[in-house]
Motif scaffolding. Structure first.
Motif, mmCIF file in Angstrom:
data_model
loop_
_atom_site.group_PDB
_atom_site.id
_atom_site.type_symbol
_atom_site.label_atom_id
_atom_site.label_comp_id
_atom_site.label_asym_id
_atom_site.label_seq_id
_atom_site.Cartn_x
_atom_site.Cartn_y
_atom_site.Cartn_z
ATOM 1 N N ALA A 77 37.539 54.711 45.345
ATOM 2 C CA ALA A 77 37.153 53.253 46.171
ATOM 3 C C ALA A 77 35.904 52.864 45.398
ATOM 4 C CB ALA A 77 37.309 53.185 47.597
ATOM 5 N N GLU A 78 34.843 53.713 45.004
ATOM 6 C CA GLU A 78 33.949 53.412 44.801
ATOM 7 C C GLU A 78 33.400 52.862 43.139
ATOM 8 O OE1 GLU A 78 31.306 56.421 44.665
ATOM 9 O OE2 GLU A 78 30.369 56.485 46.591
ATOM 10 N N GLN A 79 34.702 53.187 42.404
ATOM 11 C CA GLN A 79 35.449 53.014 40.679
ATOM 12 C C GLN A 79 36.684 51.578 40.696
ATOM 13 O OE1 GLN A 79 34.164 55.088 38.636
ATOM 14 N NE2 GLN A 79 33.064 56.205 40.465
ATOM 15 N N GLU A 80 36.030 50.877 42.493
ATOM 16 C CA GLU A 80 36.478 50.115 41.963
ATOM 17 C C GLU A 80 35.909 48.339 40.992
ATOM 18 O OE1 GLU A 80 38.478 48.368 45.395
ATOM 19 O OE2 GLU A 80 40.518 49.449 45.188
ATOM 20 N N GLY A 81 36.311 47.492 40.317
ATOM 21 C CA GLY A 81 35.601 46.843 39.335
ATOM 22 C C GLY A 81 35.130 46.630 38.506
ATOM 23 N N ILE A 82 34.856 49.016 38.031
ATOM 24 C CA ILE A 82 34.094 48.974 37.038
ATOM 25 C C ILE A 82 34.481 48.642 35.886
ATOM 26 C CG2 ILE A 82 33.923 51.127 38.076
ATOM 27 C CD1 ILE A 82 35.548 52.636 36.214
ATOM 28 N N ASN A 83 34.067 48.591 34.790
ATOM 29 C CA ASN A 83 34.151 48.402 33.483
ATOM 30 C C ASN A 83 35.399 49.508 32.121
ATOM 31 O OD1 ASN A 83 34.366 47.464 30.817
ATOM 32 N ND2 ASN A 83 32.161 46.930 30.564
ATOM 33 N N PRO A 84 36.347 49.415 32.307
ATOM 34 C CA PRO A 84 36.778 50.483 31.814
ATOM 35 C C PRO A 84 36.370 50.403 29.907
ATOM 36 C CG PRO A 84 37.902 48.813 31.677
ATOM 37 C CD PRO A 84 37.034 48.003 32.439
ATOM 38 N N GLY A 125 33.572 44.349 37.803
ATOM 39 C CA GLY A 125 33.775 42.800 37.600
ATOM 40 C C GLY A 125 35.347 42.146 37.210
ATOM 41 N N TRP A 126 35.830 42.000 35.897
ATOM 42 C CA TRP A 126 36.699 41.422 35.136
ATOM 43 C C TRP A 126 37.104 41.682 34.070
ATOM 44 C CZ3 TRP A 126 34.124 38.001 38.482
ATOM 45 C CH2 TRP A 126 34.655 37.862 39.702
ATOM 46 N N LEU A 127 37.567 42.317 33.586
ATOM 47 C CA LEU A 127 37.902 42.247 32.171
ATOM 48 C C LEU A 127 38.791 41.021 31.428
ATOM 49 C CD1 LEU A 127 37.462 44.003 29.168
ATOM 50 C CD2 LEU A 127 39.401 44.913 29.651
ATOM 51 N N PRO A 147 42.349 32.473 28.431
ATOM 52 C CA PRO A 147 41.824 34.044 28.868
ATOM 53 C C PRO A 147 42.790 34.848 29.508
ATOM 54 C CG PRO A 147 40.369 32.516 29.797
ATOM 55 C CD PRO A 147 41.383 31.418 29.001
ATOM 56 N N LEU A 148 43.057 35.616 29.344
ATOM 57 C CA LEU A 148 43.323 36.945 30.409
ATOM 58 C C LEU A 148 43.053 37.805 30.868
ATOM 59 C CD1 LEU A 148 46.225 37.569 27.898
ATOM 60 C CD2 LEU A 148 46.936 36.508 29.857
ATOM 61 N N ALA A 149 42.808 37.688 32.320
ATOM 62 C CA ALA A 149 41.528 38.497 32.948
ATOM 63 C C ALA A 149 42.345 40.254 33.186
ATOM 64 C CB ALA A 149 41.279 38.035 33.456
ATOM 65 N N TRP A 150 41.951 40.981 33.575
ATOM 66 C CA TRP A 150 42.116 42.960 34.241
ATOM 67 C C TRP A 150 40.935 42.629 35.184
ATOM 68 C CZ3 TRP A 150 43.708 41.106 29.359
ATOM 69 C CH2 TRP A 150 44.571 41.450 29.228
ATOM 70 N N LYS A 151 41.418 43.519 35.784
ATOM 71 C CA LYS A 151 40.402 44.028 37.174
ATOM 72 C C LYS A 151 40.969 45.529 37.382
ATOM 73 C CE LYS A 151 41.973 43.211 41.385
ATOM 74 N NZ LYS A 151 41.321 42.139 42.881
ATOM 75 N N VAL A 152 40.225 46.628 37.535
ATOM 76 C CA VAL A 152 39.853 47.870 37.816
ATOM 77 C C VAL A 152 40.528 47.991 39.553
ATOM 78 C CG1 VAL A 152 39.926 50.305 37.641
ATOM 79 C CG2 VAL A 152 39.205 48.942 35.761
ATOM 80 N N GLU A 153 41.352 48.606 39.710
ATOM 81 C CA GLU A 153 41.494 48.766 40.940
ATOM 82 C C GLU A 153 42.079 50.422 41.514
ATOM 83 O OE1 GLU A 153 45.786 46.712 42.684
ATOM 84 O OE2 GLU A 153 44.659 45.666 43.256
ATOM 85 N N THR A 154 42.227 50.874 42.805
ATOM 86 C CA THR A 154 42.485 52.214 43.459
ATOM 87 C C THR A 154 43.823 51.949 43.342
ATOM 88 O OG1 THR A 154 41.800 51.568 45.894
ATOM 89 C CG2 THR A 154 40.357 52.737 44.660
ATOM 90 N N THR A 172 45.410 57.416 44.849
ATOM 91 C CA THR A 172 45.829 58.600 44.339
ATOM 92 C C THR A 172 45.097 58.261 42.059
ATOM 93 O OG1 THR A 172 47.514 57.220 43.659
ATOM 94 C CG2 THR A 172 47.723 58.816 45.464
ATOM 95 N N GLY A 173 44.141 57.339 42.466
ATOM 96 C CA GLY A 173 43.845 57.144 41.091
ATOM 97 C C GLY A 173 43.385 55.705 40.940
ATOM 98 N N LEU A 174 42.801 55.179 39.636
ATOM 99 C CA LEU A 174 42.478 53.542 38.834
ATOM 100 C C LEU A 174 43.822 53.354 38.168
ATOM 101 C CD1 LEU A 174 38.884 55.412 38.454
ATOM 102 C CD2 LEU A 174 39.630 53.766 40.479
ATOM 103 N N ARG A 175 43.889 52.146 38.438
ATOM 104 C CA ARG A 175 44.482 51.330 37.858
ATOM 105 C C ARG A 175 44.272 49.989 37.144
ATOM 106 N NH1 ARG A 175 49.599 49.386 41.919
ATOM 107 N NH2 ARG A 175 48.112 48.114 43.050
ATOM 108 N N MET A 176 44.079 49.363 36.322
ATOM 109 C CA MET A 176 44.259 47.749 35.782
ATOM 110 C C MET A 176 45.107 47.170 36.285
ATOM 111 S SD MET A 176 41.889 48.155 32.537
ATOM 112 C CE MET A 176 43.065 47.275 31.115
#
Length: 194
Positions: A77-84, A125-127, A147-154, A172-176
């Motif tokens: 949960a702490e990894q949500e929104g990171i810059n991949p 934030g968002w990619l 523009p297209l945008a993605w975010k990292v979530e659990t 179970t992991g991280l996804r965009m």
């Protein structure tokens, strides 16, 4: 006889002029089809390049998710929104880092941090990718100036299939995931990611 030759000469000039006109028209028609085919190939190449970058970023998120799950002191949960992009060691020529303005230049990726509240962790934030032309990527059709945008979530095990995470469903992991990048949705996503 002289009048006959003048009429034949005028007829030959008309015939040459007509042949040249037909040749120029055919040349323009062929050029039109060639430019159309070139535009389709450029669009296909850009779509494949974006899909390749997204695939590599998703792979990096899988590795990061596994590392976090193995670490006893970290949580997904702490990894949500990171810059991949920061998970990759490769230097991307079309990655501009932090978004400077409203949107990146066409064909460029950037990361827009959330800065609405002081309590938000930095680096979340968002990619964002600004396509050079209209394209379709992962069932998302866009015009060239959107523009297209993605975010990292659990990611979680959705046992009941409702799409919402309950307390008994583990991460179970991280996804965009794709997000719509409008002013209201960006603010709503920002509130949801906190």
């Amino acid at each position: 006889m002289a009048g006959q030759r003048l009429r034949d000469s005028g007829g030959l000039k008309s015939a040459r002029w007509f042949r040249n006109l037909v040749a120029v028209i055919l040349l323009f028609v062929l050029l039109w089809f060639l430019l159309d085919a070139l535009e389709r190939e450029l669009q296909r190449a850009e779509e494949q390049a974006v899909a390749l970058v997204l695939s590599q970023l998703r792979s990096a998120l899988v590795v990061k998710g596994a590392e976090v799950m193995l670490d006893q002191h970290a949580s997904l949960a702490e990894q949500e929104g990171i810059n991949p992009f920061e998970l990759m060691t490769h230097q991307w020529a079309n990655y501009a880092g932090q978004c400077g303005g409203d949107r990146p230049e066409p064909g460029v990726w950037c990361f827009r941090e959330r800065t609405q509240k002081e309590t938000v962790k930095p680096g979340r934030g968002w990619l964002i990718y600004n396509p050079k032309q209209p394209m379709s990527i992962q069932s998302r059709q866009t015009e060239g100036d959107e523009p297209l945008a993605w975010k990292v979530e659990t990611q979680f095990s959705d046992r009941n299939g409702n799409g919402q995470r309950e307390k008994n469903e583990r991460l179970t992991g991280l996804r965009m995931v794709p997000v719509s990048l409008t002013e209201r949705s960006a603010n709503a996503s920002s509130e949801a990611l906190r």
